[in-house]
Design an enzyme around this catalytic site. Structure first.
Site, PDB file in Angstrom:
ATOM      1  N   GLY A 161       0.861  -1.194   0.000  1.00  0.00           N
ATOM      2  CA  GLY A 161       0.000   0.000   0.000  1.00  0.00           C
ATOM      3  C   GLY A 161       0.890   1.234   0.000  1.00  0.00           C
ATOM      4  O   GLY A 161       2.006   1.214  -0.515  1.00  0.00           O
ATOM      5  N   ILE A 196       2.501   2.760   2.504  1.00  0.00           N
ATOM      6  CA  ILE A 196       3.765   2.650   3.245  1.00  0.00           C
ATOM      7  C   ILE A 196       4.696   1.649   2.559  1.00  0.00           C
ATOM      8  O   ILE A 196       5.891   1.922   2.383  1.00  0.00           O
ATOM      9  CB  ILE A 196       3.503   2.281   4.729  1.00  0.00           C
ATOM     10  CG1 ILE A 196       2.708   3.405   5.406  1.00  0.00           C
ATOM     11  CG2 ILE A 196       4.831   2.045   5.476  1.00  0.00           C
ATOM     12  CD1 ILE A 196       2.256   3.120   6.830  1.00  0.00           C
ATOM     13  N   ARG A 219       1.790  -3.884  12.513  1.00  0.00           N
ATOM     14  CA  ARG A 219       1.137  -4.234  13.772  1.00  0.00           C
ATOM     15  C   ARG A 219       1.678  -5.577  14.241  1.00  0.00           C
ATOM     16  O   ARG A 219       1.921  -6.485  13.428  1.00  0.00           O
ATOM     17  CB  ARG A 219      -0.386  -4.349  13.599  1.00  0.00           C
ATOM     18  CG  ARG A 219      -1.130  -3.033  13.554  1.00  0.00           C
ATOM     19  CD  ARG A 219      -1.084  -2.260  14.870  1.00  0.00           C
ATOM     20  NE  ARG A 219      -1.839  -1.019  14.804  1.00  0.00           N
ATOM     21  CZ  ARG A 219      -1.348   0.155  14.418  1.00  0.00           C
ATOM     22  NH1 ARG A 219      -0.074   0.259  14.074  1.00  0.00           N
ATOM     23  NH2 ARG A 219      -2.122   1.233  14.401  1.00  0.00           N
ATOM     24  N   GLU A 258       1.333  -5.196  22.930  1.00  0.00           N
ATOM     25  CA  GLU A 258       1.765  -3.850  23.288  1.00  0.00           C
ATOM     26  C   GLU A 258       0.921  -3.253  24.411  1.00  0.00           C
ATOM     27  O   GLU A 258      -0.307  -3.420  24.361  1.00  0.00           O
ATOM     28  CB  GLU A 258       1.578  -2.961  22.042  1.00  0.00           C
ATOM     29  CG  GLU A 258       2.845  -2.424  21.472  1.00  0.00           C
ATOM     30  CD  GLU A 258       2.605  -1.715  20.160  1.00  0.00           C
ATOM     31  OE1 GLU A 258       2.803  -2.334  19.112  1.00  0.00           O
ATOM     32  OE2 GLU A 258       2.205  -0.547  20.205  1.00  0.00           O
ATOM     33  N   HIS A 302       7.171   1.419  19.302  1.00  0.00           N
ATOM     34  CA  HIS A 302       6.140   1.933  18.381  1.00  0.00           C
ATOM     35  C   HIS A 302       6.387   3.409  18.025  1.00  0.00           C
ATOM     36  O   HIS A 302       5.597   4.287  18.379  1.00  0.00           O
ATOM     37  CB  HIS A 302       4.743   1.760  18.992  1.00  0.00           C
ATOM     38  CG  HIS A 302       3.643   1.795  17.958  1.00  0.00           C
ATOM     39  ND1 HIS A 302       2.505   1.029  18.035  1.00  0.00           N
ATOM     40  CD2 HIS A 302       3.507   2.505  16.812  1.00  0.00           C
ATOM     41  CE1 HIS A 302       1.722   1.271  16.995  1.00  0.00           C
ATOM     42  NE2 HIS A 302       2.319   2.184  16.227  1.00  0.00           N
TER      43      HIS A 302
HETATM   44  C1  8YV Z   1       0.148   5.944  15.261  1.00  0.00           C
HETATM   45  C2  8YV Z   1       0.210   3.921  13.769  1.00  0.00           C
HETATM   46  O1  8YV Z   1       0.956   6.799  15.925  1.00  0.00           O
HETATM   47  O2  8YV Z   1      -1.279   5.372  12.643  1.00  0.00           O
HETATM   48  C3  8YV Z   1      -0.946   4.232  12.889  1.00  0.00           C
HETATM   49  O3  8YV Z   1      -1.548   3.258  12.380  1.00  0.00           O
HETATM   50  O4  8YV Z   1       0.600   2.839  13.846  1.00  0.00           O
HETATM   51  C4  8YV Z   1       0.945   4.861  14.637  1.00  0.00           C
HETATM   52  O5  8YV Z   1       2.098   5.248  14.015  1.00  0.00           O
HETATM   53  C5  8YV Z   1      -0.892   5.400  16.184  1.00  0.00           C
HETATM   54  O6  8YV Z   1      -1.727   4.493  15.567  1.00  0.00           O
HETATM   55  C6  8YV Z   1      -1.708   6.500  16.800  1.00  0.00           C
HETATM   56  O7  8YV Z   1      -2.991   6.090  17.159  1.00  0.00           O
END
Ligand code: 8YV
Length: 333
Positions: A161, A163, A245, A274, A295
């Site tokens: 995607g 990223i 994740r 986590e 994270h």
């Molecule tokens: C966020 C992330 O900072 O946006 C995401 O999906 O994994 C993180 O980098 C986090 O989710 C904030 O809620």
């Protein structure tokens, strides 16, 4: 909004000052200046009262919580891209809209992915820790602290995607050849630009790569996508990096494979439970096989301000009666 009552917006965590200030100007914003994560009873109180809730990855917005939501709650404006912390289907059933913050954390997360991708094979934290620990360094040696070369290796991206593609662009510049597994092939122009090879079979790709990067979202379909069986397909010289994740990888299986030298190393920014980190992972990190980060993928000031701006735009559009730009639909999760 002159003359109109401002919507009550509960923000569950401390956000950067410029974001909070703007939220105070626009909304009846309830801030969390101490940044203490809200307990489940506190979240219940919040959803009973608020018009809008702004949660983060640290808040579990599940069906049980939403069942207790008040009539006023109409929008969950997630401060984050991933919405695995929210039961989007349960929200939709109660006609609660969900939004997220895509795009603005793509480059930061891709940078952190590259940092881990370099750090593990080149033993970056191990080297830094040696000097940081204060022990006397006896000087350079031709055979000391040897890692593995990045240039010329094969990178397999799981999830191409936004990223994943941003990681591929960076990785190509580092001389890695780009391979990917995705539900669909990416546009031909992108494949050409990246000289990328598509693998329909994740198993086949895993068995052939030098480095694997996990960049797909966490959904029921991707839970333990990298299962014990699939991880065992990886080469003993291969590395794995996860900035997506924790639950996409079977962490227990990964630990065993790392311990048994069946996978060479791992760079992890996310974990299955986590913020609890498996002590066995920490032990592997102390031994230099694993680099662990708390994270931090999107943790730049610019990124977090941009995320806040997106949250504000989504709320503002919604309360003004428009479709918010970053609506998350249940069938897209
Ligand atoms: C966020 C992330 O900072 O946006 C995401 O999906 O994994 C993180 O980098 C986090 O989710 C904030 O809620």
């Amino acid at each position: 909004m002159a003359g109109r009552k401002k919507p009550l917006v509960v923000i569950t965590r401390k956000l950067p000052d410029p974001v909070e200030t703007r939220m105070r100007e626009l909304f009846d914003a309830r801030l969390n200046v101490d940044d203490r994560p809200m307990t489940q009873p506190e979240l219940v109180a919040a959803v009973k009262e608020a018009d809008v809730i702004v949660p983060t990855v640290t808040d579990r917005i599940d069906a049980a919580l939403l069942a207790q939501a008040g009539e006023r709650l109409r929008l969950i404006a997630n401060f984050g891209n991933g919405v695995d912390n929210i039961d989007v289907a349960a929200a939709a059933k109660r006609s609660i809209t969900v939004t997220n913050t895509p795009n603005v954390l793509t480059e930061d997360t891709a940078d952190m992915t590259m940092a881990l991708l370099l750090a593990v094979p080149r033993r970056l934290t191990e080297g830094a820790n040696i000097l940081g620990s204060g022990v006397k360094w006896d000087g350079w040696s031709p055979t000391w602290m040897l890692g593995r070369r990045i240039w010329g290796k094969r990178l397999g991206i799981v999830g191409m995607g936004r990223i994943g593609t941003a990681v591929a662009r960076r990785a190509k510049a580092f001389g890695l050849s780009i391979h990917y597994h995705n539900r669909h092939k990416v546009a031909a122009a992108v494949e050409d630009e990246l000289e990328a090879t598509y693998w329909e079979s994740l198993d086949q790709m895993l068995a052939r790569m030098d480095i694997i990067s996990v960049n797909c979202p966490s959904t029921p379909a991707t839970f333990h996508l990298l299962s014990a069986r699939r991880l065992a397909l990886m080469q003993p010289t291969a590395y794995i990096v996860n900035t997506a994740r924790g639950d996409i990888i079977d962490e227990t299986a990964l630990i065993e494979l790392l311990k048994d030298n069946k996978i060479a190393g791992a760079g992890l920014d996310v974990f299955e439970n986590e913020p609890t980190i498996n002590p066995k992972l920490l032990k592997l990190a102390n031994g230099g096989k694993v680099v662990v980060l708390p994270h931090m993928g999107s943790a730049t000031l610019e990124g977090r301000v941009d995320m806040g701006e997106k949250v504000i735009i989504n709320i503002r559009a919604f309360v003004d009666g428009h479709r918010p730009p970053d609506r998350v639909l249940p069938n897209r999760v």
